[in-house]
Design a protein around this motif. Structure first.
Motif, mmCIF file in Angstrom:
data_model
loop_
_atom_site.group_PDB
_atom_site.id
_atom_site.type_symbol
_atom_site.label_atom_id
_atom_site.label_comp_id
_atom_site.label_asym_id
_atom_site.label_seq_id
_atom_site.Cartn_x
_atom_site.Cartn_y
_atom_site.Cartn_z
ATOM 1 N N VAL A 25 0.868 -1.179 0.000
ATOM 2 C CA VAL A 25 0.000 0.000 0.000
ATOM 3 C C VAL A 25 0.899 1.222 0.000
ATOM 4 O O VAL A 25 1.817 1.309 0.841
ATOM 5 C CB VAL A 25 -0.897 0.031 1.262
ATOM 6 N N SER A 26 0.673 2.138 -0.916
ATOM 7 C CA SER A 26 1.515 3.332 -0.996
ATOM 8 C C SER A 26 0.661 4.586 -1.059
ATOM 9 O O SER A 26 -0.471 4.555 -1.550
ATOM 10 C CB SER A 26 2.421 3.259 -2.231
ATOM 11 N N ALA A 27 1.206 5.682 -0.540
ATOM 12 C CA ALA A 27 0.494 6.962 -0.545
ATOM 13 C C ALA A 27 1.485 8.069 -0.203
ATOM 14 O O ALA A 27 2.574 7.805 0.315
ATOM 15 C CB ALA A 27 -0.638 6.938 0.477
ATOM 16 N N THR A 61 1.336 4.996 6.968
ATOM 17 C CA THR A 61 0.694 5.045 5.648
ATOM 18 C C THR A 61 -0.801 5.347 5.782
ATOM 19 O O THR A 61 -1.360 6.086 4.979
ATOM 20 C CB THR A 61 0.929 3.711 4.891
ATOM 21 N N ARG A 62 -1.434 4.793 6.821
ATOM 22 C CA ARG A 62 -2.846 5.100 7.054
ATOM 23 C C ARG A 62 -3.059 6.598 7.271
ATOM 24 O O ARG A 62 -3.970 7.198 6.702
ATOM 25 C CB ARG A 62 -3.332 4.326 8.284
ATOM 26 N N GLU A 63 -2.171 7.177 8.090
ATOM 27 C CA GLU A 63 -2.295 8.615 8.382
ATOM 28 C C GLU A 63 -2.151 9.430 7.090
ATOM 29 O O GLU A 63 -2.894 10.395 6.858
ATOM 30 C CB GLU A 63 -1.197 8.976 9.394
ATOM 31 N N ILE A 64 -1.212 9.011 6.251
ATOM 32 C CA ILE A 64 -0.988 9.724 4.984
ATOM 33 C C ILE A 64 -2.231 9.629 4.097
ATOM 34 O O ILE A 64 -2.651 10.613 3.481
ATOM 35 C CB ILE A 64 0.259 9.153 4.260
ATOM 36 N N ILE A 65 -2.825 8.445 4.033
ATOM 37 C CA ILE A 65 -4.024 8.253 3.200
ATOM 38 C C ILE A 65 -5.173 9.114 3.731
ATOM 39 O O ILE A 65 -5.930 9.704 2.955
ATOM 40 C CB ILE A 65 -4.422 6.757 3.163
ATOM 41 N N GLU A 66 -5.275 9.210 5.056
ATOM 42 C CA GLU A 66 -6.330 10.053 5.629
ATOM 43 C C GLU A 66 -6.125 11.519 5.256
ATOM 44 O O GLU A 66 -7.085 12.263 5.086
ATOM 45 C CB GLU A 66 -6.398 9.849 7.151
ATOM 46 N N HIS A 67 -4.862 11.923 5.103
ATOM 47 C CA HIS A 67 -4.576 13.308 4.674
ATOM 48 C C HIS A 67 -4.840 13.513 3.197
ATOM 49 O O HIS A 67 -5.441 14.486 2.790
ATOM 50 C CB HIS A 67 -3.106 13.672 4.940
ATOM 51 N N SER A 68 -4.328 12.572 2.398
ATOM 52 C CA SER A 68 -4.289 12.811 0.945
ATOM 53 C C SER A 68 -5.555 12.368 0.235
ATOM 54 O O SER A 68 -5.916 12.922 -0.809
ATOM 55 C CB SER A 68 -3.099 12.074 0.328
ATOM 56 N N GLY A 69 -6.214 11.338 0.767
ATOM 57 C CA GLY A 69 -7.411 10.815 0.105
ATOM 58 C C GLY A 69 -7.119 9.920 -1.095
ATOM 59 O O GLY A 69 -8.039 9.558 -1.840
#
Lengths: 194, 194
Positions: A25-27, A61-69
């Motif tokens: 999973v990447s973001a 990575t979860r935190e990043i996804i929550e930021h970036s969408g």
């Protein structure tokens, strides 16, 4: 590598996950790029294509996804086993240099601002469908597939061709700890009836 | 068969699904017993153990689960390929005799009123966690694992032993139509470092 990368029609993108591989999973957000290993990823809908992935609250990575969408799921190969294992064991919270340590090389496809991991066999680019209940209570994230690509040497015309390529291309299926299985032999119901 | 059936601790039950096998979903209400094939099943939580499974609105088994509140996911084997394919292609709505036609034999474990399919390698018994939003909008069903069993010949002490048994035991990983892959070779990160 990218010379062999071909788009996969969105409505066929479920086939990249259907055999149950462990994924990366990447973001990225404005500060950070994150990549982690996840065994709990799954197709959710054919059309419009959607996927699920379970992301623990401890992960960067979860935190990043929550930021970036946005995020990508990608299907790594046996050749990448050591990297796949390390990306699941090391947290970017403890090791800010995690991606370099793990030997991750990233690329992007044209207009999408989602980091993709080099050397995988397939990439599914997703827009997060925000569902606070699922994210908070179940660590479950739902993505709408906005683009998908595969390396034509191992996936083309909607089918995997693991049987025609070297073992190093095989998908990884995590059991626990450092233990994995690779995908095995192709078998068709028609074979049984002949 | 049941002589080899052993309980799996709930917190280890995720390992029965972690390698991404195609599963059979079974359930019964007061009228009907349903069994169907599903490729989109996944672990959701270690403890308390939970799973997800995607069930199309057209399926009879989904309707039964909505009535009864219980279901099982089980991991079928290569030996059962023909049955697994048929259970995914035939709808009980069109063929009330589906289970007999497909050659399904059922059993139960002591106090649980959930039908289980003979000859599989593992069984995960679940209580539906009712989530109308997920069920209606995403066809996504969440189950709390209430018991798990495996055939000790292929899964014991928290690990699969596919490498030690005949090919007929291997899990199935659906691609599309009648096309599947079997699970392949065990590989450990430690192997790479030797």
């Amino acid at each position: 590598m990218k010379a062999h990368l071909r788009p996969v029609p969105l409505e066929k993108s479920y086939r990249l996950l259907n055999h149950g591989p462990t994924v990366l999973v990447s973001a990225q957000d404005q500060q950070t790029t994150g990549v982690m290993t996840a065994a709990w990823a799954c197709a959710l809908e054919f059309s419009p294509a959607k996927v699920t992935v379970v992301l623990d609250k401890a992960t960067k990575t979860r935190e990043i996804i929550e930021h970036s969408g946005y995020f990508a799921l990608q299907v790594p190969t046996l050749k990448q086993l050591k990297m796949v294992y390390a990306l699941g064991m090391i947290s970017q919270r403890d090791a800010p240099e995690k991606l370099r340590q793990c030997g991750v090389e990233l690329f992007k496809m044209h207009d999408a601002d989602i980091p993709l991991v080099e050397g995988c066999s397939a990439w599914i680019l997703c827009q997060l469908i925000s569902e606070p209940h699922n994210q908070q209570n179940h660590d479950l994230f739902i993505g709408k597939v906005i683009a998908a690509y595969a390396d034509e040497r191992v996936f083309r015309d909607g089918h995997w061709y693991y049987q025609d390529v070297a073992d190093e291309w095989k998908s990884l299926h995590h059991v626990a700890g450092g233990h994995f299985y690779t995908i095995g032999q192709a078998i068709s119901v028609d074979d049984l009836e002949q």
